[in-house]
Design a protein around this motif. Structure first.
Motif, PDB file in Angstrom:
ATOM      1  N   LEU A 127     -33.407 -26.779 -60.619  1.00  0.00           N
ATOM      2  CA  LEU A 127     -33.523 -25.523 -59.885  1.00  0.00           C
ATOM      3  C   LEU A 127     -32.990 -24.378 -60.725  1.00  0.00           C
ATOM      4  CD1 LEU A 127     -32.289 -26.273 -56.242  1.00  0.00           C
ATOM      5  CD2 LEU A 127     -34.616 -25.702 -56.947  1.00  0.00           C
ATOM      6  N   ARG A 128     -33.695 -23.268 -60.722  1.00  0.00           N
ATOM      7  CA  ARG A 128     -33.195 -22.074 -61.376  1.00  0.00           C
ATOM      8  C   ARG A 128     -32.196 -21.381 -60.444  1.00  0.00           C
ATOM      9  NH1 ARG A 128     -39.059 -19.924 -63.630  1.00  0.00           N
ATOM     10  NH2 ARG A 128     -39.190 -21.369 -65.402  1.00  0.00           N
ATOM     11  N   HIS A 131     -33.294 -19.897 -57.253  1.00  0.00           N
ATOM     12  CA  HIS A 131     -33.815 -20.807 -56.236  1.00  0.00           C
ATOM     13  C   HIS A 131     -32.725 -21.717 -55.660  1.00  0.00           C
ATOM     14  CE1 HIS A 131     -37.843 -20.338 -58.534  1.00  0.00           C
ATOM     15  NE2 HIS A 131     -37.754 -19.439 -57.574  1.00  0.00           N
ATOM     16  N   ALA A 160     -36.148 -29.121 -58.977  1.00  0.00           N
ATOM     17  CA  ALA A 160     -37.087 -28.129 -58.458  1.00  0.00           C
ATOM     18  C   ALA A 160     -38.303 -28.778 -57.793  1.00  0.00           C
ATOM     19  CB  ALA A 160     -37.531 -27.201 -59.591  1.00  0.00           C
ATOM     20  N   HIS A 188     -41.403 -24.266 -60.248  1.00  0.00           N
ATOM     21  CA  HIS A 188     -40.688 -23.019 -59.960  1.00  0.00           C
ATOM     22  C   HIS A 188     -41.601 -22.026 -59.234  1.00  0.00           C
ATOM     23  CE1 HIS A 188     -37.577 -24.660 -62.491  1.00  0.00           C
ATOM     24  NE2 HIS A 188     -38.426 -24.735 -63.501  1.00  0.00           N
ATOM     25  N   GLU A 192     -41.373 -20.173 -55.549  1.00  0.00           N
ATOM     26  CA  GLU A 192     -41.605 -18.747 -55.325  1.00  0.00           C
ATOM     27  C   GLU A 192     -42.558 -18.535 -54.147  1.00  0.00           C
ATOM     28  OE1 GLU A 192     -40.378 -15.945 -56.510  1.00  0.00           O
ATOM     29  OE2 GLU A 192     -38.955 -17.016 -57.776  1.00  0.00           O
TER      30      GLU A 192
END
Length: 200
Positions: A127-128, A131, A160, A188, A192
């Motif tokens: 996960l970024r 997020h 993710a 990702h 979004e």
């Protein structure tokens, strides 16, 4: 998306979207699908589930979406009416290059697998930071709903791909939204999309 040769895959069009990793229960009674299950049992194979774009689940072959998910049979039995029941789980995503109907009406697609990197054992994308809230939200949802995911390794809440698919499974999304996620290769970007839909 990986470029590869196509492989044949029997298709089971439905008015629902199967997601990678998600369970699905099926009742099977049409001869073409009973034949399909027999083939899978004999050959150890799987089949593909695609959302129906036009047509019905029974009768003449329906028009399936171009993207779907492999269905791996986990269990089978029968219901009170004696109909065959299946429990399948979503596997790899695929794109249908073309499809043809057998004499019995079963659709067989020539498909490209979309998840070749996952098959090769690639490390799961993390996960970024933007997020991170999605992992937290999923953890809270899993605590509420319980079930099989409640026993999952908490480290999965940092992946993710897994977070995106589980949220897509648990949130009240429409079939068109889930299908859009299937068409997206980047985990990702899937997150979004989910963030945007949650804000609407």
């Amino acid at each position: 998306m990986s470029v590869s040769t196509t492989v044949p895959l029997p298709l089971f069009p439905l008015h629902t979207v199967l997601l990678p990793g998600a369970p699905l229960g099926l009742r099977v009674f049409e001869p073409r699908y009973l034949d399909l299950v027999s083939e899978c049992g004999r050959d150890g194979g799987s089949f593909g589930v695609c959302l129906i774009l036009k047509g019905d689940e029974t009768g003449a072959p329906a028009t399936p979406a171009a993207f779907g998910v492999e269905a791996v049979i986990e269990d089978f039995g029968s219901d009170r009416c004696g109909l065959l029941t299946l429990r399948v789980r979503g596997g790899r995503r695929f794109r249908v290059a073309d499809a043809r109907a057998r004499d019995n009406g079963l659709l067989v697609g020539s498909v490209h697998w979309c998840d070749a990197q996952a098959d090769a054992g690639a490390v799961a994308a993390r996960l970024r930071p933007e997020h991170a809230v999605m992992g937290t939200l999923l953890g809270e949802l899993l605590e509420q709903v319980g079930g099989e995911y409640a026993r999952s390794n908490l480290r999965r809440l940092e992946e993710a791909d897994w977070v995106g698919w589980r949220l897509a499974e648990l949130l009240p999304l429409g079939d068109a939204q889930r299908l859009a996620l299937l068409q997206e290769d980047d985990p990702h970007r899937r997150l979004e999309h989910l963030l945007l839909w949650m804000d609407e």
